[in-house]
Design a protein around this motif. Structure first.
Motif, short mmCIF file in Angstrom:
data_model
loop_
_atom_site.label_atom_id
_atom_site.label_comp_id
_atom_site.label_asym_id
_atom_site.label_seq_id
_atom_site.Cartn_x
_atom_site.Cartn_y
_atom_site.Cartn_z
N LEU A 20 60.05 -76.46 123.43
CA LEU A 20 59.74 -76.87 122.12
C LEU A 20 59.05 -75.69 121.42
CD1 LEU A 20 57.98 -80.31 122.69
CD2 LEU A 20 60.00 -79.85 121.59
N GLU A 21 58.54 -74.60 122.27
CA GLU A 21 58.20 -73.61 121.65
C GLU A 21 58.84 -72.06 121.69
OE1 GLU A 21 55.28 -74.50 120.50
OE2 GLU A 21 55.00 -76.17 121.67
N TYR A 22 60.17 -72.54 121.94
CA TYR A 22 61.16 -71.53 122.36
C TYR A 22 61.18 -70.72 120.73
CZ TYR A 22 64.48 -68.82 124.95
OH TYR A 22 65.31 -67.62 125.53
N GLU A 23 61.79 -69.42 121.19
CA GLU A 23 61.80 -68.53 119.81
C GLU A 23 63.12 -69.01 119.21
OE1 GLU A 23 62.34 -64.48 120.85
OE2 GLU A 23 61.87 -63.80 118.74
N ASP A 24 64.21 -69.70 119.90
CA ASP A 24 65.41 -69.94 119.19
C ASP A 24 65.48 -71.32 118.50
OD1 ASP A 24 68.63 -68.89 119.44
OD2 ASP A 24 68.28 -70.86 118.97
N ARG A 25 65.71 -71.45 117.14
CA ARG A 25 65.61 -72.53 116.55
C ARG A 25 66.42 -73.72 116.88
NH1 ARG A 25 64.74 -73.95 110.44
NH2 ARG A 25 66.49 -75.31 110.09
N LEU A 26 67.81 -73.14 117.16
CA LEU A 26 68.56 -74.12 117.97
C LEU A 26 68.19 -74.93 119.01
CD1 LEU A 26 72.10 -72.74 117.68
CD2 LEU A 26 71.49 -74.92 116.74
N ILE A 27 67.60 -74.12 119.92
CA ILE A 27 66.88 -74.75 121.32
C ILE A 27 66.00 -75.46 121.08
CG2 ILE A 27 65.76 -73.99 123.23
CD1 ILE A 27 67.88 -71.82 123.66
N ARG A 28 64.98 -75.18 120.21
CA ARG A 28 63.97 -76.03 119.59
C ARG A 28 64.26 -77.33 119.08
NH1 ARG A 28 61.62 -71.49 117.04
NH2 ARG A 28 61.87 -72.32 115.15
N LYS A 29 65.04 -77.23 118.21
CA LYS A 29 65.84 -78.60 117.61
C LYS A 29 66.38 -79.38 118.49
CE LYS A 29 66.79 -79.29 113.39
NZ LYS A 29 67.37 -79.04 111.89
N GLN A 30 67.30 -78.72 119.47
CA GLN A 30 67.86 -79.59 120.32
C GLN A 30 67.07 -80.22 121.36
OE1 GLN A 30 71.20 -79.97 120.00
NE2 GLN A 30 71.20 -81.39 121.53
N THR A 31 65.84 -79.44 121.68
CA THR A 31 64.99 -80.09 122.62
C THR A 31 64.29 -81.22 122.12
OG1 THR A 31 64.62 -77.86 123.48
CG2 THR A 31 62.73 -79.57 124.16
N LEU A 32 63.78 -81.11 120.66
CA LEU A 32 63.43 -82.24 120.11
C LEU A 32 64.45 -83.55 119.98
CD1 LEU A 32 61.81 -80.33 117.05
CD2 LEU A 32 60.47 -81.93 118.62
N ARG A 33 65.36 -83.33 119.86
CA ARG A 33 66.49 -83.98 119.89
C ARG A 33 66.64 -85.03 120.92
NH1 ARG A 33 70.69 -81.28 117.33
NH2 ARG A 33 69.77 -81.83 115.43
N THR A 34 66.79 -84.19 122.17
CA THR A 34 66.38 -84.66 123.56
C THR A 34 65.46 -85.48 123.86
OG1 THR A 34 67.66 -82.66 124.34
CG2 THR A 34 66.85 -84.08 126.07
N LEU A 35 64.25 -85.15 123.69
CA LEU A 35 63.06 -85.85 123.71
C LEU A 35 63.00 -87.01 122.82
CD1 LEU A 35 60.21 -82.82 123.90
CD2 LEU A 35 61.28 -84.23 125.85
N TRP A 36 63.57 -86.85 121.59
CA TRP A 36 63.35 -88.00 120.95
C TRP A 36 64.15 -89.13 121.36
CZ3 TRP A 36 60.82 -89.53 116.69
CH2 TRP A 36 61.55 -90.63 115.77
N ILE A 37 65.32 -88.98 122.17
CA ILE A 37 66.46 -89.84 122.69
C ILE A 37 65.50 -90.48 124.08
CG2 ILE A 37 68.35 -90.27 123.99
CD1 ILE A 37 69.54 -87.82 122.48
N VAL A 38 64.60 -89.44 124.77
CA VAL A 38 63.82 -89.93 125.93
C VAL A 38 62.98 -90.99 125.54
CG1 VAL A 38 62.64 -89.29 127.96
CG2 VAL A 38 64.74 -87.97 126.86
N ASP A 39 62.02 -90.42 124.48
CA ASP A 39 60.84 -91.32 124.20
C ASP A 39 60.28 -90.73 122.84
OD1 ASP A 39 58.43 -92.65 123.88
OD2 ASP A 39 57.60 -92.02 125.56
#
Lengths: 865, 197
Positions: free
Chosen positions: A369-388
């Motif tokens: 979530l704190e990663y420098e790359d925006r795509l990775i940050r957003k994809q992580t958020l998306r994944t976590l959103w699906i999880v909880d």
């Protein structure tokens, strides 16, 4: 560039010399050289003795020139199209023909009248026995498909689908695909041939046929279930060969095709095997792994669960090692893969499915979530959103409080991250996004008074880009909420939101759920609260909105008048503009209709253009803005830039920044040249900080009435003795301030024409007429002085000079001078000379002259010597 | 679909531009915009990024514009950039860029920026062997090399027939190695020698 000609690979000395000059020139000088080169090639192409080889070289150089110019400079190469078509048609070698076709592909617009002539060449090449020529023709067809060619070529193309050479077959397949986008009926006869090509022995033909098969399915010439059977068979057959990770592009394409039509359980078993096989193969296999997980994402959870049971594997377990790879692309593959599989199967949230990731791995995912790359940050958020969802909501709450940890890479800017989280949380709900955006902006802006708050430019850009890219439902929902806040008196609209609203009101007024009158009232009511730059943008928007009303309410006009009282010069001018134009509906409608798009910057440009026209023709129409200051380029005023840190960018940066237009002095006065800013090769100059050299003023003097400079002006003393300068009689005298405005690099492209440019457009015509009239008495030569110096020498002749700047037609790149005795007399050739000057790098210049008056010609020759 | 292939150097100077979709603004403006997007990215980031702002520049026919993505790789002084829509896999495109660069390298033997400057027509040709109309045509480096070499051979033959007294080939591709014992140091120098502009 220290490469000698012999080893440079240049096709000719001219090519080498041009490249060498360009590579060592400043961007502005390079543009001048390139324009001059285009002009020179244009002349070369008119020679009757032109050989095909020369023609080819010219076309390549032209393409090089058009690619090498800087932004804002347009090189029109259409004049060379007939030569390119001729080369494509008559070229002796494939290389000649390829150059001709390449030129046409790069330069010729889709509906150009010469397309038909090109079609003729394509047809001939298609019929040729040479594979290379057929391929070339097919390439051109794929590149620029046209409905007109179908009847002429359909039958030949049909034959080419079964040609011996796979180079021809795959191109013919793609040509059918491209043509079917224009007319799907052409697919009717090729279903069987396409099926054959799908089983071709050559993988690249199969790959092309897959693209065409998709078109057949879309056009209903091939049933989806049959297509699925073919794909499944292909998948199994190709997978049985276990291609190496670096050779999996076709495999990935087949998986992609299957993903589009929903993979079966059997397909997924193969996909699972592939994941297992390639997951440890390193970066070469990322693409195929990624594609496999896309296929999983398109499948139902229970099917995936069955496949996991049957194969005895866990999809996520296969790729968990990617989380520890020190490569952003690997992390991206991992996090995308994680979101492709239902969390039920790996998160440990459902009974019967244990958690796949260990605690340290989950922590590592959270750190993304704190990663420098925006795509990775957003994809992580998306994944976590699906999880909880509560994880993301909690994270958002922390972000709102400014409580996010600063990442190791330094992404400590809170607002972009807030907007990223919002994007994921609100998904397809534009209204929710707008509500949350207001909160986020409020937090980011702080509590200081509205006129002291900074405009958060990043948010403006982000928001406008988001709205432009959104689908219509999202957009109208978001706009509805945002516009409503304008009329909601209890709702605070910060400067950032206000700037977003001004842009949106201009662009999407038709989507507004609020009537224009109410919107106008709302904007006017808030006008006084902001800093000058925001007020400026708001006034422009109010003017735009007023065009949609029948009458501007009294209180709105009153607010503007009140603002006028207490504002600086620029805003007073804007207020006047509003008051005048909102009453003159026809003029306002004309301004709006002259814009290319409905964006705010376009509207501002159209307003400036209108105002310039009004100032230019005061004798024909009453001066609408008597108290307006003289027209200046639309640059932020220093005073307003102190009140707000963003204003200059504010009005433009979310769109396109204005490009520096080349001006004469940029070439010659090194003292006023600024170095690059921030590593960019484009340099922008603040007109207020530029040194105006005497040379600059001399050039400016050629198109301006120097008599209007106050005699007390200190600059004038530096100019003495002034040349006799001829200005067109009907033009009004220009204020001294415009001497600087004349030369501003801030004139954007296409900018509202300055008075100078209008002047020179008349002069341009004059030059061309004079030049063409003086057919005999031509001379040319080199002068070992700079263009500035030559101009001064000519001024020293004490004759009337009319000068057209280098960036104006005709003969762009050349400084154009007409010497005459009586400017009103267009018939006499006595005492008339037309001169073109082209500057070279070494402070010398090339001159051409046409002068039928022998005495004058000799005088000028002697002067230039 | 692939909408654009661009090569520019670390100063933002375009060395090759190819568009497979109509562009709404000048190519130079688009290159400049993408240069700004790409050049400021530190090395540790992904080789691709979402670029919805490019929609104003490239309007795809099929309306996939909202998902425009920039995929890039940086080699020595050059950026190789592909603009693609969501129908393409960004990781697949990354491999394709590698194919393109390897093909250039095969054709020019140790390709460098200068080769693209003087032979950008050849670079177009090599690209045309890989991508046509925004669609991938060939991904096998050997096959691409074969097609390009055939063309070079045809050109050399043609050059020889047109110049019977010439002693060597005049073709561009591969001709530099014919008899020229170019030291590698010089080649390496060329990699950084251009771009003073």
């Amino acid at each position: 560039m220290d490469v000698p000609f012999s080893s440079s690979g240049a096709m000719s000395r001219a090519h080498y010399a041009l490249v060498r000059k360009i590579e060592t020139a400043t961007p502005q000088a390079a543009d001048q050289i390139l324009l001059a080169e285009v002009h020179s090639i244009r002349n070369q192409l008119t020679r009757s003795t032109l050989t095909l080889k020369q023609c080819k070289e010219c076309l390549i150089l032209l393409l090089y020139c058009s690619m090498a110019v800087n932004a804002g400079v347009h090189v029109d190469l259409e004049f060379a199209l007939p030569h390119a078509i001729n080369l494509a048609e008559a070229g002796q070698t494939i290389q000649d023909k390829r150059t001709g076709y390449l030129f046409c592909a790069e330069v010729m617009p889709a509906e150009h009248e010469l397309q038909l002539m090109l079609v003729n060449s394509i047809r001939k090449d298609l019929e040729s026995p040479s594979v290379s020529r057929i391929c070339l023709a097919l390439d051109t067809l794929i590149q620029s498909p046209s409905k007109d060619v179908i009847p002429a070529m359909q039958s030949r193309l049909h034959d080419l689908l079964s040609y011996n050479s796979s180079d021809v077959k795959r191109r013919a397949v793609l040509a059918f695909h491209k043509l079917s986008e224009l007319d799907s009926d052409i697919l009717a006869d090729i279903v069987n041939k396409t099926r054959k090509r799908l089983h071709d022995s050559d993988e690249v033909v199969v790959s092309a046929a897959l693209t065409l098969a998709r078109s057949l399915v879309n056009a209903r010439y091939l049933a989806t279930d049959k297509y699925h059977d073919i794909l499944s068979e292909l998948l199994r057959s190709l997978w049985s060969r276990r291609p190496s990770p670096s050779n999996t592009l076709l495999l990935a394409k087949i998986v992609q095709a299957i993903t589009q039509i929903k993979p079966s359980s059997d397909d997924l078993q193969v996909v699972a095997e592939m994941i297992h096989h390639y997951s440890r193969a390193g970066s070469a296999a990322y693409a195929i792994i990624y594609q496999c997980f896309r296929a999983l994402a398109a499948s139902a959870t229970d099917v995936l669960s069955d496949v996991q049971t049957k194969t005895g594997m866990s999809f996520i377990k296969e790729i968990r090692h990617l989380l520890t790879v020190n490569d952003a692309n690997a992390l991206y593959v991992f996090i995308c893969s994680l979101s492709s599989v239902d969390p039920k199967l790996w998160a440990g949230t459902s009974p019967g499915y244990p958690a796949v990731l260990e605690e340290w791995e989950v922590e590592r995912v959270m750190k993304l979530l704190e990663y420098e790359d925006r795509l990775i940050r957003k994809q992580t958020l998306r994944t976590l959103w699906i999880v909880d969802q509560s994880i993301v909501q909690g994270y958002y709450a922390r972000a709102l409080q400014g409580d996010l940890p600063v990442s190791a890479h330094g992404t400590d800017d809170n607002l972009p991250r807030l907007l990223e989280i919002l994007d994921i949380m609100c998904g397809d709900d534009g209204e929710a996004y707008a509500h949350q955006l207001k909160n986020a902006l409020k937090v980011a802006e702080g509590d200081s008074p509205l006129n002291r708050r900074m405009v958060l430019q990043e948010a403006v850009e982000e928001m406008l880009t988001r709205i432009h890219a959104a689908d219509s439902t999202w957009r109208s929902g978001c706009i509805g909420v945002l516009f409503t806040s304008v009329i909601d008196k209890d709702s605070e609209v910060g400067p950032t939101l206000m700037v977003i609203l001004t842009a949106l009101c201009c662009e999407y007024l038709e989507l507004s759920p609020i009537s224009p009158i109410e919107l106008l009232r709302g904007l006017a009511g808030r006008l006084s609260s902001y800093s000058a730059s925001v007020q400026d943008a708001t006034l422009v928007t109010m003017l735009r909105v007023s065009a949609a009303t029948d009458e501007v309410p009294q209180e709105v006009t009153q607010s503007v008048k009140e603002l006028h009282e207490g504002s600086g010069r620029h805003l007073r001018r804007r207020c006047n503009q509003f008051i005048t134009l909102s009453e003159s509906r026809d003029a306002l409608k004309r301004v709006i209709s002259s814009t290319h798009s409905s964006s705010l910057p376009e509207f501002v440009m159209a307003l400036e253009k209108y105002e310039a026209e009004q100032q230019r023709a005061p004798s024909r129409s009453p001066v609408l803005l008597p108290s307006s200051p003289p027209l200046k380029p639309h640059t932020p005023e220093p005073s307003s830039s102190r009140t707000s840190p963003v204003p200059g960018k504010l009005r433009y940066a979310a769109y396109e920044p204005p490009r520096p237009t080349q001006r004469l002095r940029r070439m010659s006065s090194g003292s006023s040249r600024h170095s690059d800013d921030g590593g960019s090769r484009r340099s922008f100059q603040d007109p207020m900080s530029m040194t105006v050299t005497p040379g600059d003023l001399t050039i400016a003097a050629q198109t301006s009435d120097l008599s209007s400079i106050p005699t007390s002006s200190p600059r004038q003393t530096g100019l003495s003795p002034l040349p006799i300068v001829q200005i067109l009689d009907e033009e009004p005298p220009m204020p001294a301030a415009d001497l600087i405005a004349l030369d501003s690099p801030f004139m954007s492209e296409p900018a509202a024409p300055s008075i100078a440019s209008t002047l020179s457009s008349i002069v341009e015509q004059d030059f061309e007429t004079t030049w063409n009239a003086l057919e005999s008495g031509a001379a040319r030569g080199w002068c070992e002085s700079s263009m500035d110096a030559v101009l001064r020498k000519l001024q020293g002749l004490q004759r009337m000079l009319r000068v057209t700047e280098r960036d104006r037609p005709p003969f762009e790149g050349d400084l154009k001078i007409v010497i005459c005795t009586d400017p009103a007399d267009h018939t006499s050739k006595t005492g008339v000379a037309a001169i073109r000057l082209k500057e070279s790098d070494d402070d010398s210049c090339l001159w051409w002259m046409r002068c039928e008056d022998e005495a004058l010609r000799n005088i000028i020759k002697a002067t230039l010597r | 679909m692939i909408h654009a292939v661009l090569i520019f150097n670390t100063s933002g100077v375009a060395r090759l531009t190819k568009f497979y979709s109509p562009i709404q603004q000048s190519a130079q403006t688009l290159v400049e915009k993408i240069y700004v997007l790409v050049s400021g990215r530190p090395a540790g980031l992904c080789n691709f990024l979402d670029a919805p702002e490019l929609e104003a520049f490239l309007k795809p026919k099929d309306g996939d514009g909202e998902k425009l993505r920039v995929v890039y790789r940086s080699y020595a002084t050059l950026y190789f950039v592909f603009v693609v829509d969501s129908a393409e896999s960004e990781l697949g495109i990354l491999d394709l860029i590698q194919v393109f660069v390897e093909s250039l390298d095969n054709a020019f033997e140790n390709v460098c920026e200068l080769d693209l400057v003087f032979h950008f027509d050849e670079a177009h040709h090599i690209l045309a062997e890989i991508i046509q109309g925004g669609l991938v045509l060939e991904t096998n480096v050997t096959e691409i090399d074969r097609a390009v070499q055939e063309a070079a051979k045809a050109r050399k033959e043609s050059f020889a027939s047109a110049n019977p007294l010439s002693l060597g080939g005049g073709g561009a591709v591969g001709s530099r190695s014919a008899g020229l014992q170019t030291p590698l140091g010089w080649l390496a120098g060329r990699l950084t020698g251009v771009g003073a502009r």
